[in-house]
Design a protein around this motif. Structure first.
Motif, mmCIF file in Angstrom:
data_model
loop_
_atom_site.group_PDB
_atom_site.id
_atom_site.type_symbol
_atom_site.label_atom_id
_atom_site.label_comp_id
_atom_site.label_asym_id
_atom_site.label_seq_id
_atom_site.Cartn_x
_atom_site.Cartn_y
_atom_site.Cartn_z
ATOM 1 N N LEU A 1 0.828 -1.209 0.000
ATOM 2 C CA LEU A 1 0.000 0.000 0.000
ATOM 3 C C LEU A 1 0.863 1.260 0.000
ATOM 4 O O LEU A 1 0.552 2.237 -0.696
ATOM 5 N N VAL A 2 1.957 1.236 0.766
ATOM 6 C CA VAL A 2 2.880 2.373 0.760
ATOM 7 C C VAL A 2 3.452 2.581 -0.644
ATOM 8 O O VAL A 2 3.592 3.717 -1.116
ATOM 9 N N SER A 3 3.744 1.484 -1.329
ATOM 10 C CA SER A 3 4.282 1.580 -2.699
ATOM 11 C C SER A 3 3.277 2.221 -3.646
ATOM 12 O O SER A 3 3.651 3.020 -4.512
ATOM 13 N N THR A 4 1.999 1.880 -3.489
ATOM 14 C CA THR A 4 0.977 2.465 -4.369
ATOM 15 C C THR A 4 0.746 3.939 -4.052
ATOM 16 O O THR A 4 0.358 4.713 -4.930
ATOM 17 N N ILE A 5 0.988 4.332 -2.806
ATOM 18 C CA ILE A 5 0.855 5.744 -2.438
ATOM 19 C C ILE A 5 2.049 6.538 -2.943
ATOM 20 O O ILE A 5 1.905 7.654 -3.464
ATOM 21 N N LEU B 1 -6.169 5.412 -1.958
ATOM 22 C CA LEU B 1 -7.302 5.838 -2.778
ATOM 23 C C LEU B 1 -7.261 7.346 -3.012
ATOM 24 O O LEU B 1 -7.490 7.821 -4.135
ATOM 25 N N ALA B 2 -6.953 8.119 -1.955
ATOM 26 C CA ALA B 2 -6.867 9.573 -2.085
ATOM 27 C C ALA B 2 -5.756 9.977 -3.054
ATOM 28 O O ALA B 2 -5.935 10.875 -3.890
ATOM 29 N N ALA B 3 -4.599 9.299 -2.966
ATOM 30 C CA ALA B 3 -3.488 9.600 -3.871
ATOM 31 C C ALA B 3 -3.863 9.303 -5.314
ATOM 32 O O ALA B 3 -3.513 10.062 -6.237
ATOM 33 N N LEU B 4 -4.612 8.215 -5.532
ATOM 34 C CA LEU B 4 -5.049 7.860 -6.881
ATOM 35 C C LEU B 4 -6.001 8.911 -7.440
ATOM 36 O O LEU B 4 -5.869 9.336 -8.604
ATOM 37 N N VAL B 5 -6.947 9.356 -6.620
ATOM 38 C CA VAL B 5 -7.923 10.361 -7.064
ATOM 39 C C VAL B 5 -7.218 11.674 -7.414
ATOM 40 O O VAL B 5 -7.482 12.277 -8.472
#
Length: 284
Positions: A22-26, A143-147
């Protein structure tokens, strides 16, 4: 194959793996823009700038995440304000904020009876201590970082390659820069308690930098960076288990190693793709 699966039979290692993924995706979206814009020093300053808020929260017995968010807001506002000062270069402003916030944080932490323990935990984190609620926070931050990345992609792209054109297109580069700083702050705040402020840069910068030679678009860099970060997390936890090394540091070290491996392979690929020089005719 037991050596590959045995470490992940432990519940705390499974949580660490999911936390690292999850940290990697952020970090992948924010880190991509950091690499493209040459903002690594800013990322370093932002991560260390969290110390005063975290230290104050720890001293008062409050929530460390709230303290980190408060410091991130101060750092973001400070960098944005100093960036508009014509007589002061951005690097100078960032450097002053970096030293000032770090010094203030150390002063606050020194008031605690457990100075060394508190500071070590802040700097290096503890990926093996990830709790279930931490995973929920990381999922929300992801999710917030993706948006933010999707909505601001066009403005971030114009800002990265031609700020004047971004202004001409009405993309409000100053606002885009502030939002980008917020995205960077989100990545660091969400990740610091997992791998620590010193090591968060490993997942923030190394995977995007490693992905850069192989991707053909900014979105491709982000996707590959997230995959490389997840790979570094898996491999780092595996090595940490068998070698009895610090888990967070091993993950970050492996991420940096993947960067060097990527650029070595990229260099070899470029040499093979380069056409052979035409033979020189000798005139006798």
């Amino acid at each position: 194959m037991e050596w590959l699966t045995v470490p992940f039979e432990a519940t705390f290692v499974q949580r660490a793996l999911w936390g690292g993924i999850l940290v990697s995706t952020i970090c992948a979206p924010a880190g991509t823009w950091v690499v493209l814009r040459g903002m690594a020093f800013l990322g370093d300053a932002m991560s260390h700038g969290l110390l005063p808020g975290v230290a104050l929260a720890a001293l008062l017995g409050g929530n460390l995440m709230v303290g980190a968010v408060a410091s991130a807001v101060v750092m973001t506002a400070g960098v944005t304000a100093l960036g508009r000062t014509p007589r002061l270069s951005q690097d100078t402003g960032i450097g002053l904020l970096f030293v000032g916030m770090l010094s203030l944080g150390v002063i606050i932490v020194s008031r605690s009876q457990s100075f060394a323990v508190d500071l070590t935990g802040f700097l290096f984190g503890d990926v093996l201590a990830v709790r279930q609620q931490d995973l929920l926070v990381l999922a929300a931050a992801s999710l917030a970082a993706l948006v933010v990345s999707v909505l601001g992609h066009r403005a971030f792209l114009a800002l990265a390659f031609d700020e004047r054109k971004a202004h001409t297109l009405g993309l409000r580069p100053r606002l885009a820069h502030a939002v980008l700083l917020g995205l960077l702050g989100l990545a660091i705040v969400a990740s610091f308690h997992i791998v620590g402020t010193l090591l968060v840069l490993g997942l923030l910068i190394a995977p995007p930098a490693a992905a850069l030679p192989w991707a053909r678009s900014v979105r491709g860099v982000m996707a590959l960076a997230a995959l490389l970060g997840a790979t570094a997390t898996f491999g780092g936890l595996l090595l940490s288990w068998h070698l009895s090394t610090a888990a967070g540091a091993t993950v970050a070290a492996l991420a940096v190693s993947l960067f060097f491996l990527s650029h070595v392979l990229s260099g070899l690929r470029s040499r093979r793709a380069r056409p052979a020089p035409a033979p020189v005719l000798e005139v006798n």
